[in-house]
Write an enzyme that holds these catalytic residues in place. Structure first.
Site, PDB file in Angstrom:
ATOM      1  N   SER A 245       3.959 -16.689   6.680  1.00 15.07           N
ATOM      2  CA  SER A 245       2.645 -16.110   6.940  1.00 15.07           C
ATOM      3  C   SER A 245       2.554 -15.776   8.412  1.00 15.07           C
ATOM      4  CB  SER A 245       1.552 -17.117   6.592  1.00 15.07           C
ATOM      5  OG  SER A 245       1.526 -18.131   7.582  1.00 15.07           O
ATOM      6  N   LYS A 246       1.417 -15.266   8.796  1.00 18.80           N
ATOM      7  CA  LYS A 246       1.234 -14.882  10.202  1.00 18.80           C
ATOM      8  C   LYS A 246       1.429 -16.085  11.116  1.00 18.80           C
ATOM      9  CE  LYS A 246      -1.634 -10.892   9.445  1.00 18.80           C
ATOM     10  NZ  LYS A 246      -2.616 -10.988   8.374  1.00 18.80           N
TER      11      LYS A 246
END
Ligand code: GLU
Length: 476
Positions: A245-246
């Protein structure tokens, strides 16, 4: 088996590696079985759509080497392929569900729904269940959403291609909205209708969609449509086992980022194909064509796929070695240009640089680092190199001799330089490692590097003589 599969991006941002994997496995599956691959644009979450979202998805899929048989640019008889262009279909089927008592109009306002939600939370409910307030309400002249009436005590089970049998109970799902007040369908409804109307045979998608599947099955069953076969692919996780994910630090995750760094599309294709799938052989390096031939859905794995950047570098390195020189130059040139390295150089110099360094490249942008390491100052001796030189008797005599020969050469090309090194070795009694290592160290400061005579030629006489003199100074 009439295989029809789809990749259904929402144009809400850039092409993420997880979505690229979904597209790629569907593509491989279609091509392997001689079926059709469809790209359907799921743009009903209007607020999240971004202007370039569709084009970004399609152009990067093309770049990766994934083509499709049907989409917004290729009609296949079941279009349109953009959900906002299909609103009348959703309206039509939502009305049909109301007619048959399997859906109903809901006039509750947002404020009312909020109040119900708070009440349910206060009484300890862990999720919102619409209490069917509008189920039997007569039709009114007011805006309404359409809710699906979830069947009582029904078990929704399906044999997942990857996860075996998956089961959900209808009690866990409240009556859910299929059409919003603004006439736009919700994702689950539009998706189920489109999968049916587009005659999708298999739905391969990320595991994060598994909880959507019972809602889609309800719609398909209620309308008498055939269910596709589902296959939910495990998450892609980072090296700490967390969903990519980010927050996964500096890990590149968007296809455009890999493209910008000079990764090859065929290498990414290869890498992505191994995220949750493995061939029945030890080999890892495959062309897209070889992957189409080998793809076997029975070898899709149910456990999380780890994103291993080292493996991506390895695969990209392998694919770079397969490039013709012209292709390698095309890959590297933009990076050299953007750093101003090519400004005063002729094309032959650039070709020779790339040709020399190709065997060391993991990705295109790395050409700049390699150039700086070997060809651009500041020239210093690595510790290990300095120690080797100091411990080599006769190194100074050898380098002094070679310097004279290099100065005297008519043409400063690799062949002449090779001869000069040989002659210097003969004249000073140095050979093998004792000969080549001091020379390599004197002109690069390092003990490893590209082909020596070619590197010397490319550096140019002036730089080489300066470097040899500087090395000799350290030996005094
Ligand atoms: N539009 C959905 C997404 O982007 C696709 C889900 C599906 O494949 O059904 O995640």
């Amino acid at each position: 088996m009439d295989v029809r599969v789809r990749y259904a991006p929402s144009p809400t941002g850039y092409l993420h590696i997880g979505n690229a994997r979904t597209a790629l496995f569907n593509y491989l599956f279609a091509r392997r079985h001689g079926g059709s691959f469809i790209v359907r644009i799921e743009d009903t979450d209007v607020a999240r759509n971004v202007d370039t979202g569709v084009e970004d998805q399609l152009s990067l899929l093309r770049w990766l080497g994934i083509d499709w048989d049907e989409s917004i640019d290729k009609e296949g008889g079941v279009g349109p392929y953009r959900q906002l262009d299909r609103l009348e279909w959703y309206r039509h089927y939502a009305e049909a569900l109301i007619e048959s008592g399997m859906a109903y109009r809901c006039y509750c306002t947002d404020e009312e729904l909020e109040a119900i939600k708070r009440e349910q939370e206060a009484s300890g409910a862990d999720r919102f269940h619409y209490p069917r307030r509008c189920l039997d309400k007569p039709e009114q002249d007011a805006p309404y959403a359409i809710r699906f009436k979830v069947p009582d005590a029904t078990r929704y089970a399906f044999d997942d291609l990857i996860k075996d049998t998956v089961t959900f109970q209808s009690e866990d799902i409240g009556d859910w909205v299929i059409m919003k007040r603004n006439g736009i369908p919700t994702y689950n409804f539009a998706c189920a209708i489109d999968d049916a109307l587009m005659k999708i045979s298999h739905v391969l998608r990320g595991e994060d969609h598994i909880t959507n599947t019972p809602r889609q099955l309800m719609v398909l069953d209620a309308l008498g449509f055939k269910r596709p076969i589902y296959g939910h692919m495990p998450l892609i996780v980072d090296k700490d086992g967390r969903k990519l994910s980010k927050r996964s630090g500096s890990v590149l995750q968007y296809i455009s980022q890999f493209k910008e760094r000079g990764f090859l599309p065929e290498a990414l294709f290869n890498f992505i194909a191994l995220l949750g799938w493995s061939p029945d052989a030890k080999a890892e390096v495959f062309t897209p064509g070889a992957l189409v031939e080998r793809f076997d859905e029975n070898r899709l794995s149910g456990s999380p796929a780890t994103f291993d950047a080292g493996k991506l570098h390895y695969l990209n390195h392998q694919h770079i070695q397969r490039l013709e020189l012209d292709e390698a130059v095309a890959l590297c040139r933009p990076f050299l240009e953007s750093e101003g390295i090519t400004e005063d150089k002729d094309p032959a110099w650039v070709r020779e640089l790339v040709s020399l360094l190709q065997e060391r490249l993991d990705y295109g942008a790395e050409i700049v680092d390699l150039y700086h390491a070997f060809f651009k100052g500041p020239f210093t001796l690595e510790t290990e190199a300095r120690e080797f030189l100091a411990a080599t008797d006769g190194a100074a005599t050898l380098l002094g001799d070679l310097k004279g020969r290099l100065q005297a050469l008519d043409t400063f090309d690799a062949d002449a330089i090779k001869q000069a090194i040989k002659q210097a070795g003969k004249a000073t009694g140095m050979k093998g490692k004792q000969l080549f290592m001091p020379v390599r160290i004197a002109i690069s400061g390092r003990m490893k590097g590209p082909d020596l005579p070619r590197m010397i030629s490319l550096l140019g006489r002036e730089t080489v003589l300066q470097r040899v003199s500087k090395t000799l100074d350290t030996l005094e």
